[in-house]
Design an enzyme around this catalytic site. Structure first.
Site, PDB file in Angstrom:
ATOM      1  N   GLU A   1      80.888  37.189   9.687  1.00 48.92           N
ATOM      2  CA  GLU A   1      81.125  38.616   9.938  1.00 48.92           C
ATOM      3  C   GLU A   1      82.258  38.683  10.938  1.00 48.92           C
ATOM      4  OE1 GLU A   1      80.318  41.222   8.521  1.00 48.92           O
ATOM      5  OE2 GLU A   1      78.639  40.553   7.286  1.00 48.92           O
TER       6      GLU A   1
ATOM      7  N   LYS B   1      75.045  28.601  19.448  1.00 46.59           N
ATOM      8  CA  LYS B   1      76.266  28.416  20.250  1.00 46.59           C
ATOM      9  C   LYS B   1      76.804  29.808  20.577  1.00 46.59           C
ATOM     10  CE  LYS B   1      80.313  28.091  20.931  1.00 46.59           C
ATOM     11  NZ  LYS B   1      80.919  28.916  21.991  1.00 46.59           N
TER      12      LYS B   1
ATOM     13  N   GLU C   1      93.511  44.241  14.556  1.00 47.76           N
ATOM     14  CA  GLU C   1      92.367  44.581  15.404  1.00 47.76           C
ATOM     15  C   GLU C   1      92.771  44.421  16.863  1.00 47.76           C
ATOM     16  OE1 GLU C   1      88.939  41.866  15.748  1.00 47.76           O
ATOM     17  OE2 GLU C   1      87.669  43.589  15.320  1.00 47.76           O
TER      18      GLU C   1
ATOM     19  N   CYS D   1      82.726  45.673  16.782  1.00 47.87           N
ATOM     20  CA  CYS D   1      83.368  45.357  15.507  1.00 47.87           C
ATOM     21  C   CYS D   1      83.461  46.619  14.657  1.00 47.87           C
ATOM     22  CB  CYS D   1      82.603  44.268  14.793  1.00 47.87           C
ATOM     23  SG  CYS D   1      80.865  44.629  14.671  1.00 47.87           S
TER      24      CYS D   1
END
Ligand code: NAP
Ligand code: MG
Length: 496
Positions: A253, A178, A388, A287
């Protein structure tokens, strides 16, 4: 035939199906929204369920296929990735926006990962363990889990799927993939390459759909034994809660707020160039991007001044232009998030040094371009130091000594990557010991990784086994212990 644009299909049980959904969206080039790549039809819950069912059905035979034979198919996929590298890199730039050099790098990483995993298929070894008893021993074997869901983000739409799909397949699992719904075309191309490499029907299935519908259906399906997720913390934690309730294995993650620590003895050229690369490369949408610079007071003025000069000199433009150093943010929503955080930084009292707005100029008006932005005098409690942003925004936090630098660097919910610039071995190794991140770099950017080296984070960033490298197959296999007794007699000792 002249097809104006594509409609992306799902791949279920070895066949491509056009979704019946009426919920559609356009796939646009973030550097130029007039450039439409295709149409996304968000798969229905029924379609997502069919994909899981197809994977469940295919598992029996795939599990019985010897691992080296599974590895050969993955090796073939690696060769096809290599043959199609340039075309895929161009597509990646057009769909996601990163520069063509970054796309080529992502493709090379993907090829390396697929090659590495193919090799691992011949190393699915266990242990033999001597027993306390005479004429006894034990051994371990690695076995697949069943149907695995690979749920991936848009920022590395080729490499991340490959670093999940390749080990999952090598280990003998069947996969429902997905991808992020805003990067469907790269997902279709990857799946096509695995199909061409000879993956049997049902072993790899692709569902193009939204996280909240198709994704939700897949991760809550009882036949899905494990979920490997990369993406944001909000989604990852929710998914972990749901899946762990039914005992499914989960690997997440998630986000980062990666610090670079610059000590007073650092090589300033190196620190400035590496921080610019880490903070503004891929428009900060990695990331592992550098989003905080923790800098000693003695060198902070020089560092900020030189970094700002470098940021202002960066050539912003469409990633397809080889001269471009920084491409656009991926879509309108990400673009607005970045601009919102820039406002928050200003309101919270940080000093805006450069950037701070949308990038304008020739060829930029139809894309989601943001100027590389630096905030100075950021304090650890400010939102731009904690949350973030996932854009080209760097927060500089000034510190008076090494101890404070460590404290500030670790004062963060995330723990993905970090780096230090210094030539003082003693402080470098204290930093390595005490920094609370899964990966750390010495005198190089916070970004980057290699196919044969484990990858992942601690604290709020990571849940479950590390991906890639020697740990790549850990998540995708179950360990079985076998006790062998060749005495031929009833056991006398060891009755516990
Ligand atoms: P995201 O919004 O969390 O989405 C990730 C994936 O999850 C997408 O495929 C998404 O589908 C799907 N999803 C969303 N809601 C879901 C649900 N309820 N159930 C099942 N699946 C669901 O993340 P993103 O915006 O694509 O990516 C950016 C994030 O990824 C950043 O936080 C970044 O730090 C993180 N990231 C981490 C790493 C790492 O290794 N630590 C690497 C790369 C990126 P839709 O696209 O349809 O929403
Ligand atoms: Mg998203």
């Amino acid at each position: 035939m002249d097809i104006p644009y594509n409609i992306y299909c799902n791949f279920i049980g070895g066949k491509w199906y056009l979704s019946t959904s009426t919920n559609t969206a356009k796939n646009v080039n973030p550097a130029n929204t007039d450039d439409v790549l295709g149409t996304i039809r968000q798969a229905t819950r029924d379609e997502a369920r069919s994909a899981v069912n197809a994977a469940a059905y295919a598992f029996r035979e795939w599990r019985a296929t010897p691992a080296p034979a599974r590895g050969r198919i993955v090796a073939k996929a690696a060769r096809l990735l290599e043959e199609n590298k340039e075309e895929l890199a161009q597509l990646l730039t057009r769909e996601e926006g990163k520069t063509i050099a970054e796309s080529r790098g992502e493709l090379q990483r993907s090829i390396n990962v697929a090659e590495f995993c193919a090799g691992e298929s011949r190393r699915m070894t266990g242990e033999t363990i001597p027993s306390e008893l005479p004429l006894n021993f034990a051994y371990t074997i690695k076995q697949p889990l069943g149907v695995v869901a690979c749920v991936t983000p848009w920022n590395f739409p080729v490499a991340i799927p490959i670093w999940k799909i390749a080990p999952a397949l090598v280990a003998g699992n069947t996969v429902v993939f997905k991808p992020a719904s805003i990067t469907p075309e790269t997902a279709v191309r990857i799946t096509t390459l695995f199909e061409a490499a000879g993956v049997p029907p049902g072993v790899l299935n692709l569902v193009i759909g939204s996280g909240s519908e198709a994704g939700d259906e897949i991760i809550n399906h009882p036949a899905v034994k494990a979920i490997s997720f990369t993406g944001s913390n909000g989604v990852g934690i929710r998914l972990y809660e749901q899946a762990s309730r039914r005992g499914a294995k989960v690997q997440c993650e998630m986000g980062g707020k990666n610090p670079v620590v610059v000590l007073e003895d650092a090589d300033m050229d190196l620190a400035v160039e590496s921080t610019a690369q880490g903070a503004f490369g891929s428009s900060g949408q990695r990331c592992t991007a550098t989003s905080r610079a923790v800098v000693m007071d003695q060198v902070a003025d020089e560092f900020v001044e030189r970094l700002a000069k470098r940021a202002e000199s960066m050539r912003i433009g469409p990633g397809a232009d080889p001269a471009t150093e920084m491409g656009p943010t991926v879509d309108e929503s990400q673009f607005n998030t970045v601009l919102k955080y820039i406002d928050i930084g200003r309101e919270d009292g940080a000093t805006l040094v450069c950037g701070g707005s949308r990038a304008t100029g020739e060829g930029l008006d139809k894309g989601y371009f943001v100027r590389p932005t630096i905030f100075d005098h950021v304090t650890p409690d400010m939102r731009i130091a904690r949350e973030e942003i996932f854009g080209p925004v760097l927060s500089v936090l000034r510190v008076k000594d090494f101890e404070t630098a460590m404290q500030v660097a670790n004062d963060c919910e995330y723990g993905l990557s970090s780096s230090i610039f210094s030539n003082d071995a003693s402080r470098i190794f204290r930093f390595v010991d005490d920094i609370e991140t899964g990966m750390t770099h010495i005198n190089s950017p916070t970004t980057g990784g290699e196919a044969h080296i484990p990858f992942g984070g601690t604290k709020g960033t990571g849940i479950g086994d590390r991906e890639q490298g020697s740990t790549a197959l850990d998540f995708y296999t179950e360990l079985k212990v076998v006790y062998v007794d060749y005495t031929g007699r009833k056991r006398e000792g060891n009755l516990y």
